[in-house]
Design a protein around this motif. Structure first.
Motif, short mmCIF file in Angstrom:
data_model
loop_
_atom_site.label_atom_id
_atom_site.label_comp_id
_atom_site.label_asym_id
_atom_site.label_seq_id
_atom_site.Cartn_x
_atom_site.Cartn_y
_atom_site.Cartn_z
N GLN A 174 -29.50 94.63 -11.99
CA GLN A 174 -29.35 93.63 -10.92
C GLN A 174 -27.89 93.44 -10.54
OE1 GLN A 174 -31.26 90.08 -12.21
NE2 GLN A 174 -33.35 90.94 -12.16
N CYS A 175 -27.02 93.40 -11.56
CA CYS A 175 -25.59 93.24 -11.27
C CYS A 175 -25.07 94.41 -10.43
CB CYS A 175 -24.81 93.13 -12.57
SG CYS A 175 -25.05 91.57 -13.44
N LYS A 176 -25.50 95.64 -10.76
CA LYS A 176 -25.06 96.80 -9.98
C LYS A 176 -25.52 96.69 -8.53
CE LYS A 176 -24.83 100.07 -13.85
NZ LYS A 176 -25.42 101.30 -14.46
N ASP A 177 -26.81 96.33 -8.30
CA ASP A 177 -27.33 96.18 -6.93
C ASP A 177 -26.56 95.12 -6.17
OD1 ASP A 177 -29.18 98.10 -7.58
OD2 ASP A 177 -30.77 96.64 -8.11
N ARG B 224 -23.50 94.10 -6.74
CA ARG B 224 -22.15 94.59 -6.43
C ARG B 224 -22.17 95.54 -5.23
NH1 ARG B 224 -21.77 95.29 -12.20
NH2 ARG B 224 -20.54 93.57 -13.14
N GLN B 225 -23.22 96.39 -5.15
CA GLN B 225 -23.33 97.30 -4.00
C GLN B 225 -23.52 96.52 -2.70
OE1 GLN B 225 -22.90 100.56 -4.33
NE2 GLN B 225 -23.04 100.86 -2.11
N GLU B 226 -24.38 95.51 -2.74
CA GLU B 226 -24.58 94.68 -1.54
C GLU B 226 -23.29 93.97 -1.15
OE1 GLU B 226 -27.73 92.02 -2.25
OE2 GLU B 226 -29.30 93.55 -2.35
N GLN B 227 -22.54 93.51 -2.19
CA GLN B 227 -21.28 92.83 -1.89
C GLN B 227 -20.29 93.79 -1.23
OE1 GLN B 227 -19.33 91.40 -5.36
NE2 GLN B 227 -17.83 90.16 -4.23
N LYS B 228 -20.26 95.02 -1.71
CA LYS B 228 -19.35 96.01 -1.13
C LYS B 228 -19.73 96.31 0.31
CE LYS B 228 -17.55 100.65 -2.03
NZ LYS B 228 -17.64 101.86 -2.90
N THR B 229 -21.05 96.48 0.56
CA THR B 229 -21.51 96.76 1.93
C THR B 229 -21.15 95.61 2.87
OG1 THR B 229 -23.34 98.00 0.98
CG2 THR B 229 -23.53 97.37 3.30
N GLU C 91 -17.46 95.69 3.71
CA GLU C 91 -17.06 96.78 4.61
C GLU C 91 -17.47 96.50 6.05
OE1 GLU C 91 -18.80 100.20 2.89
OE2 GLU C 91 -17.28 100.45 1.32
#
Length: 677
Positions: free
Chosen positions: A598-601, A603-608, A611
């Motif tokens: 969940q933390c990885k997902d 973090r990916q959403e936060q990065k998107t 950007e």
């Protein structure tokens, strides 16, 4: 118990609860409702207790309430019985808690507020070895000490300062009084401006006021100096008596005067110690009496039911005592104890005889005192006041001599005044012979006649007064002689009665001293035993508390040990933790993996989002600008339609051309809108 329930219901019906309960309704409450009442009281003391008792577990409820009661200082055993009573809402456990909380509501509210900041946070020693933890704990202690100092300073300031509302009322009252005084001063000034004598009168009154103030100050100074003089005279008398004793001791002992002085100093020290001990005993007795009175006042009021219950208990105790005495008498039928019983009976008889003699002597003393007071009243009725001793009679004779001297002096003054009247009458006759009708003669004659009449009346009154005084003095002397002869036998009898009274009083004081010494010994022994009992009770309570704490720690350790054993058996595959996982560590690992995913997902959403944030923001601004452009175009088209509908009807071409020009200008302004990126 009934008084306690009544007190609880009265407190709950008052502010700030206002539950409108009756004794019957409160007594019939079930355990859950009773615990809700207790929880409402705890919420008033600390809002953190705002919980739903139906959803809260009994263990959590007990830990929450018991910890809070321990912080407030509620004294009880906190044993298993208390735990079960609090968890089940037992009346025998909840009612005393409510009674204690409601009787000390405001102090407990202050204590609960201070407990949030003043309760020490216990940190294990191994955690304090870390530097960051130690720094945080040290700052926590500093903040706690600062809070204590600030709170104590605030309490002192609150106690020392007055209420602002009262100060405002006092200031307003003083302002109104000042205005009234100013008005009165203005009125007096307006009345006395034309009066020339007022300034002289004002000056005289101010001087009089100053003199009066000076007189009052001098009077106070005189009283102070008189008090100092009395103190000095008393000190002088004490020192002179001490000096005389020292000189007498020096003359009596010669070379051993130092030893005599040392003895005297020791005797004075002993006297001082005795006085100090006496004052201490009196103060202790008064303090104990004050504590008893405070305890009696703090106790709830005694009702008729309480008195009836106590009387029943007394009756039951007396019956038990009688039964025990009967059993003791049955068991003590041994022939060897007959000698001791006879001795005890003889001692008891002697004691009864002595007590009877003491009562008879006290009755005789009271009768002699009554007889003495009756004799004194009889003498007062005969003479008018009490009998006089030798010194009083000498003082009375001296006062009579002073009165006779005053009488002679006043008589001489009267003869001189009469001679002066004769001289004035002769002078008046001579003046009349020389000038029969002088100016103001009639007024002078009338004044003289009036003065002579008044003087004659005063002379008559003085003569009567002096004659009455002389007759009274002679009568008093004769009455003194007669009554002295009559009272001589009674005085002799009174002296014998006084001697008997002194003997009886000596015996009474001796026996009273023996009684007081025995009573003090028994009281000291009782206080010692009471202290021992209290010490043992405290030890028992401490041991019980330690036992329960250890028992709870053992239970917690047992639960942790059982969990560890089950985990070990699961790891050995002898047992299974659940249907999905073999061991508890497997379940924890799977949950940790899920959380990592969940933390990885996230973090990916936060990065998107980071950007695409600027592009989307620009897109939003463009859409907002487009919306504004469309609104302006809609507004322009509506204005154009309105102008074409009403512009050509009854108007010239010039007017139409002007309207079109305005439309073109507005349209041109709209077409110049630029999008910025």
């Amino acid at each position: 118990m009934a008084a306690q329930l009544k007190e609880i219901v009265d407190r709950l019906n008052a502010e700030p609860f206002q539950m409108e309960l009756s004794l019957v309704v409160f007594d019939e409450k079930d355990p859950l409702e009773l615990m809700e009442v207790l929880n409402q009281v705890l919420i008033y003391l600390d809002p953190k207790h705002t919980v739903d008792l139906r959803e809260e577990k009994p263990d959590a409820m007990y830990s929450r309430i018991s910890d809070f009661l321990h912080v407030l200082g509620y004294k009880c055993s906190y044993d298993m019985e208390f735990t079960q009573g609090l968890q089940t809402g037992d009346k025998a456990t909840v009612h005393p808690i409510l009674y204690w909380l409601l009787n000390n509501l405001e102090p407990l509210k202050r204590r609960s507020y201070l407990a949030k900041f003043c309760m020490n946070l216990e940190v294990p020693e191994e955690f304090l070895r870390e530097e960051k933890v130690y720094e945080v704990y040290h700052s926590y202690k500093e903040l706690q000490s600062q809070f204590k100092a600030t709170h104590s300073h605030l309490e002192r300031e609150r106690q020392g300062r007055m209420n602002p509302a009262e100060l405002q009322r006092e200031v307003a009252q003083l302002d109104s009084e000042r205005e009234q005084l100013q008005q009165k001063i203005q009125q007096l000034k307006s009345k006395t401006e034309k009066d020339e004598q007022f300034q002289i009168l004002l000056k005289v009154t101010s001087m009089l006021r100053k003199e009066q103030e000076e007189e009052a100050r001098l009077g106070e100074k005189l009283a102070e100096q008189r008090y100092q003089l009395e103190q000095t005279e008393q000190l002088y008398v004490e020192k002179s008596a001490k000096l005389r004793e020292l000189r007498e001791a020096q003359q009596a002992d010669g070379e051993g005067s130092a030893e005599a002085m040392l003895k005297m100093q020791r005797s004075e020290v002993e006297k001082g110690r005795e006085a100090l001990n006496r004052v201490k005993r009196e103060s202790e007795a008064k303090f104990s009496r004050l504590r008893e009175i405070d305890a009696a006042l703090s106790d709830p009021p005694v009702t008729a039911d309480d008195i009836a219950n106590l009387e029943d208990e007394i009756g039951s105790m007396q019956s038990e005592i009688q039964q025990l005495e009967a059993t003791v008498n049955e068991h003590n039928q041994d022939s060897r104890l007959s000698v001791y019983k006879q001795q005890a009976s003889l001692v008891a008889k002697r004691k009864d005889i002595v007590l009877k003699e003491q009562k008879e002597l006290e009755a005789a003393r009271d009768e002699l005192g009554k007889e003495l007071s009756a004799k004194e009243r009889e003498y007062e009725q005969m003479k008018g006041h009490k009998h006089m001793n030798r010194d009083e009679f000498k003082h009375y004779a001296a006062s009579l001599r002073d009165k006779s001297a005053k009488f002679k002096k006043l008589k001489a003054e009267l003869s001189e005044l009469r001679h002066e009247v004769a001289v004035l009458a002769r002078t008046e006759d001579m003046l009349r012979a020389k000038d029969p009708t002088p100016q103001g003669l009639r007024e002078t004659e009338m004044a003289l006649e009036k003065a002579s009449v008044e003087k004659s009346q005063v002379d008559k009154m003085k003569g009567k007064t002096l004659e009455e005084i002389s007759s009274i003095v002679s009568k008093i002397n004769t009455q003194l002689k007669e009554k002295k002869n009559k009272l001589a036998p009674q005085i002799k009898a009174l002296r014998s009665v006084r001697q008997n009274f002194q003997q009886v009083e000596v015996k009474y004081l001796e026996r009273k001293g023996a009684y007081e010494s025995a009573k003090s010994a028994v009281d000291s022994e009782l206080t010692k035993l009471a202290g021992d009992v209290k010490f043992l009770e405290d030890e028992v309570q401490t041991s019980e508390r330690e036992y329960h704490e250890l028992n709870m720690q053992i239970n917690a350790a047992d639960t942790r040990l059982a969990r560890a054993r089950r985990e070990a058996s699961c790891m050995r595959q002898e047992d299974r933790y659940s249907a999905d996982f073999q061991t508890l560590s497997d379940e924890y690992k799977s949950q940790i993996e899920k959380l990592d995913a969940q933390c990885k997902d996230l973090r990916q959403e936060q990065k998107t989002v980071k950007e695409t944030h600027e592009d989307k923001l620009k897109q939003k601004k463009a859409f907002v600008a487009l919306e504004k452009l469309m609104q302006l175009k809609l507004k322009v088209s509506m204005q154009e339609a309105h102008s074409t509908q009403y512009g050509g009807m009854g108007m010239g071409m010039g007017m139409g051309v002007g309207a079109r020009t305005m439309l073109d200008a507005s349209t041109a302004g709209v077409e110049r809108l630029v999008f910025e990126e």
